[in-house]
Design a protein around this motif. Structure first.
Motif, PDB file in Angstrom:
ATOM      1  N   LEU A  17       0.863  -1.187   0.000  1.00 14.40           N
ATOM      2  CA  LEU A  17       0.000   0.000   0.000  1.00 14.40           C
ATOM      3  C   LEU A  17       0.895   1.231   0.000  1.00 14.40           C
ATOM      4  CD1 LEU A  17      -3.261   0.941   1.106  1.00 14.40           C
ATOM      5  CD2 LEU A  17      -1.468   2.270   2.246  1.00 14.40           C
ATOM      6  N   ILE A  18       0.534   2.198  -0.855  1.00 14.41           N
ATOM      7  CA  ILE A  18       1.229   3.486  -0.910  1.00 14.41           C
ATOM      8  C   ILE A  18       0.223   4.553  -0.485  1.00 14.41           C
ATOM      9  CG2 ILE A  18       2.375   5.174  -2.388  1.00 14.41           C
ATOM     10  CD1 ILE A  18       3.139   2.782  -4.235  1.00 14.41           C
ATOM     11  N   LEU A  19       0.516   5.234   0.600  1.00 14.97           N
ATOM     12  CA  LEU A  19      -0.344   6.307   1.106  1.00 14.97           C
ATOM     13  C   LEU A  19       0.277   7.641   0.707  1.00 14.97           C
ATOM     14  CD1 LEU A  19      -2.891   6.905   2.800  1.00 14.97           C
ATOM     15  CD2 LEU A  19      -1.387   7.008   4.811  1.00 14.97           C
ATOM     16  N   LEU A  20      -0.461   8.414  -0.066  1.00 17.67           N
ATOM     17  CA  LEU A  20       0.028   9.707  -0.532  1.00 17.67           C
ATOM     18  C   LEU A  20      -0.258  10.772   0.523  1.00 17.67           C
ATOM     19  CD1 LEU A  20      -1.124   9.580  -4.268  1.00 17.67           C
ATOM     20  CD2 LEU A  20       1.030   8.781  -3.253  1.00 17.67           C
ATOM     21  N   TRP A  27      -4.507  12.333   8.834  1.00 17.20           N
ATOM     22  CA  TRP A  27      -3.846  11.280   8.054  1.00 17.20           C
ATOM     23  C   TRP A  27      -3.916   9.914   8.728  1.00 17.20           C
ATOM     24  CZ3 TRP A  27       0.330   8.192   9.329  1.00 17.20           C
ATOM     25  CH2 TRP A  27       0.976   8.508  10.523  1.00 17.20           C
ATOM     26  N   THR A  28      -4.036   9.884  10.069  1.00 18.53           N
ATOM     27  CA  THR A  28      -3.987   8.600  10.775  1.00 18.53           C
ATOM     28  C   THR A  28      -5.188   7.713  10.475  1.00 18.53           C
ATOM     29  OG1 THR A  28      -5.034   9.437  12.807  1.00 18.53           O
ATOM     30  CG2 THR A  28      -2.616   9.597  12.642  1.00 18.53           C
ATOM     31  N   TRP A  29      -6.298   8.294  10.051  1.00 18.70           N
ATOM     32  CA  TRP A  29      -7.487   7.488   9.763  1.00 18.70           C
ATOM     33  C   TRP A  29      -7.257   6.577   8.561  1.00 18.70           C
ATOM     34  CZ3 TRP A  29     -11.712   7.357  12.969  1.00 18.70           C
ATOM     35  CH2 TRP A  29     -11.701   8.302  13.993  1.00 18.70           C
ATOM     36  N   ALA A  30      -6.730   7.127   7.476  1.00 16.57           N
ATOM     37  CA  ALA A  30      -6.432   6.305   6.287  1.00 16.57           C
ATOM     38  C   ALA A  30      -5.296   5.334   6.601  1.00 16.57           C
ATOM     39  CB  ALA A  30      -6.071   7.200   5.104  1.00 16.57           C
ATOM     40  N   ALA A  31      -4.317   5.783   7.381  1.00 17.23           N
ATOM     41  CA  ALA A  31      -3.194   4.906   7.746  1.00 17.23           C
ATOM     42  C   ALA A  31      -3.679   3.708   8.550  1.00 17.23           C
ATOM     43  CB  ALA A  31      -2.149   5.700   8.531  1.00 17.23           C
ATOM     44  N   ARG A  32      -4.561   3.936   9.498  1.00 13.36           N
ATOM     45  CA  ARG A  32      -5.074   2.821  10.309  1.00 13.36           C
ATOM     46  C   ARG A  32      -5.913   1.859   9.484  1.00 13.36           C
ATOM     47  NH1 ARG A  32      -6.266   5.127  16.372  1.00 13.36           N
ATOM     48  NH2 ARG A  32      -4.092   5.571  16.829  1.00 13.36           N
ATOM     49  N   TYR A  67       3.907   1.967   2.602  1.00 15.78           N
ATOM     50  CA  TYR A  67       4.765   3.084   2.203  1.00 15.78           C
ATOM     51  C   TYR A  67       3.964   4.365   2.366  1.00 15.78           C
ATOM     52  CZ  TYR A  67       7.628  -0.506   0.007  1.00 15.78           C
ATOM     53  OH  TYR A  67       8.414  -1.610  -0.221  1.00 15.78           O
ATOM     54  N   ILE A  68       4.588   5.395   2.899  1.00 18.07           N
ATOM     55  CA  ILE A  68       3.938   6.688   3.013  1.00 18.07           C
ATOM     56  C   ILE A  68       4.829   7.723   2.343  1.00 18.07           C
ATOM     57  CG2 ILE A  68       4.836   7.073   5.362  1.00 18.07           C
ATOM     58  CD1 ILE A  68       2.118   8.631   5.855  1.00 18.07           C
ATOM     59  N   VAL A  69       4.274   8.407   1.346  1.00 20.38           N
ATOM     60  CA  VAL A  69       5.027   9.413   0.597  1.00 20.38           C
ATOM     61  C   VAL A  69       4.789  10.759   1.268  1.00 20.38           C
ATOM     62  CG1 VAL A  69       5.412  10.489  -1.651  1.00 20.38           C
ATOM     63  CG2 VAL A  69       4.729   8.078  -1.523  1.00 20.38           C
ATOM     64  N   MET A  70       5.887  11.369   1.706  1.00 21.79           N
ATOM     65  CA  MET A  70       5.818  12.609   2.472  1.00 21.79           C
ATOM     66  C   MET A  70       6.649  13.697   1.802  1.00 21.79           C
ATOM     67  SD  MET A  70       6.402  10.662   6.129  1.00 21.79           S
ATOM     68  CE  MET A  70       6.653  12.160   7.051  1.00 21.79           C
ATOM     69  N   ALA A  71       6.248  14.943   2.021  1.00 18.23           N
ATOM     70  CA  ALA A  71       7.009  16.096   1.541  1.00 18.23           C
ATOM     71  C   ALA A  71       8.102  16.431   2.553  1.00 18.23           C
ATOM     72  CB  ALA A  71       6.073  17.292   1.365  1.00 18.23           C
ATOM     73  N   PRO A  72       9.136  17.135   2.136  1.00 16.70           N
ATOM     74  CA  PRO A  72      10.215  17.494   3.050  1.00 16.70           C
ATOM     75  C   PRO A  72       9.746  18.286   4.276  1.00 16.70           C
ATOM     76  CG  PRO A  72      10.892  17.918   0.792  1.00 16.70           C
ATOM     77  CD  PRO A  72       9.429  17.546   0.752  1.00 16.70           C
ATOM     78  N   LEU A  89      -5.183   7.893  -0.490  1.00 14.95           N
ATOM     79  CA  LEU A  89      -4.922   9.284  -0.134  1.00 14.95           C
ATOM     80  C   LEU A  89      -5.048   9.484   1.369  1.00 14.95           C
ATOM     81  CD1 LEU A  89      -7.050  11.013  -2.930  1.00 14.95           C
ATOM     82  CD2 LEU A  89      -4.628  10.395  -2.987  1.00 14.95           C
ATOM     83  N   ALA A  90      -4.097  10.198   1.947  1.00 11.58           N
ATOM     84  CA  ALA A  90      -4.079  10.416   3.391  1.00 11.58           C
ATOM     85  C   ALA A  90      -5.169  11.383   3.853  1.00 11.58           C
ATOM     86  CB  ALA A  90      -2.709  10.939   3.828  1.00 11.58           C
ATOM     87  N   ASP A  91      -5.816  12.082   2.928  1.00 11.84           N
ATOM     88  CA  ASP A  91      -6.879  13.013   3.329  1.00 11.84           C
ATOM     89  C   ASP A  91      -8.278  12.430   3.119  1.00 11.84           C
ATOM     90  OD1 ASP A  91      -7.001  13.183   0.569  1.00 11.84           O
ATOM     91  OD2 ASP A  91      -6.730  15.362   0.486  1.00 11.84           O
ATOM     92  N   MET A  92      -8.363  11.098   3.051  1.00 11.17           N
ATOM     93  CA  MET A  92      -9.654  10.403   2.943  1.00 11.17           C
ATOM     94  C   MET A  92      -9.872   9.602   4.232  1.00 11.17           C
ATOM     95  SD  MET A  92      -9.816   9.117  -1.032  1.00 11.17           S
ATOM     96  CE  MET A  92     -11.519   8.559  -0.943  1.00 11.17           C
ATOM     97  N   PRO A  93     -10.360  10.251   5.288  1.00 10.23           N
ATOM     98  CA  PRO A  93     -10.435   9.596   6.597  1.00 10.23           C
ATOM     99  C   PRO A  93     -11.464   8.484   6.716  1.00 10.23           C
ATOM    100  CG  PRO A  93     -11.527  11.726   6.678  1.00 10.23           C
ATOM    101  CD  PRO A  93     -10.856  11.637   5.334  1.00 10.23           C
TER     102      PRO A  93
END
Length: 187
Positions: free
Chosen positions: A10-13, A36-41, A52-57, A100-104
């Motif tokens: 799984l790739i979480l954007l 973000w934790t809702w989609a991650a869980r 995998y979680i893709v993060m900005a700097p 997507l991390a913003d889809m709780p």
């Protein structure tokens, strides 16, 4: 749930700019936890063995050790760069699910169903179009690694694309603006 095939990742954007939100959207409170934790869980509960979680700097979120952090130094250029970065990190797998991390409200069962299917599979959005979460076999990886700018994986959705209905329409809630977060928290 039973662990999924280790060949599926799984790739979480989570590298978006949050411009429409006006701040650090993914760290904002959604029902007592960071958004973000809702989609991650949901991904963790679905049984993925490789996350995998893709993060900005500039990201302020802090995933735990279960997550392989993928830094997207090109995040400002758009979602396509995050998909490409995630695919580069997960290229050893046979199948990936992109979420997507913003889809709780995404559910573990929906992510699991995408993982266990074959071929490209998109979630049918409320407008009937193909969207995220979506899943791809390795035959699509080269095209996904070439994405750039604001071009997302939807460009792989041809006229005969396979779509799956979400179990409930509210699973597709995607938080882009502070007013949307406030409305969701008030429910």
């Amino acid at each position: 749930m039973t662990p999924l095939d280790p060949g599926t990742a799984l790739i979480l954007l989570a590298a978006g700019r949050s411009e429409r939100f006006g701040g650090d959207k993914l760290a904002a409170d959604y029902r007592g936890r960071q958004l973000w934790t809702w989609a991650a869980r949901a991904a963790e509960k679905a049984g993925f063995q490789h996350l995998y979680i893709v993060m900005a700097p500039h990201s302020s979120i802090a995933p735990d050790a279960r997550w392989n952090r993928v830094l997207n130094a090109e995040a400002e250029r758009g979602m396509g760069t995050s998909i490409a970065a995630g695919l580069a990190a997960a290229q050893a797998h046979d199948r990936v699910v992109i979420a997507l991390a913003d889809m709780p409200r995404v559910t573990a069962s929906h992510l699991r169903m995408l993982a266990q299917a074959s071929g490209p599979l998109f979630t049918r959005q409320s407008d009937g179009k193909a969207g995220c979460p979506a899943a791809f076999d390795s035959a699509s990886f080269a095209e996904l690694r070439e994405l750039d700018g604001d071009r997302g994986a939807r460009i792989l959705a041809g006229p005969d694309v396979n779509l799956v209905e979400p179990a409930a329409a509210d699973m597709l809630v995607d938080i882009d603006r502070r007013s949307e977060l406030d409305a969701e928290n008030a429910r």
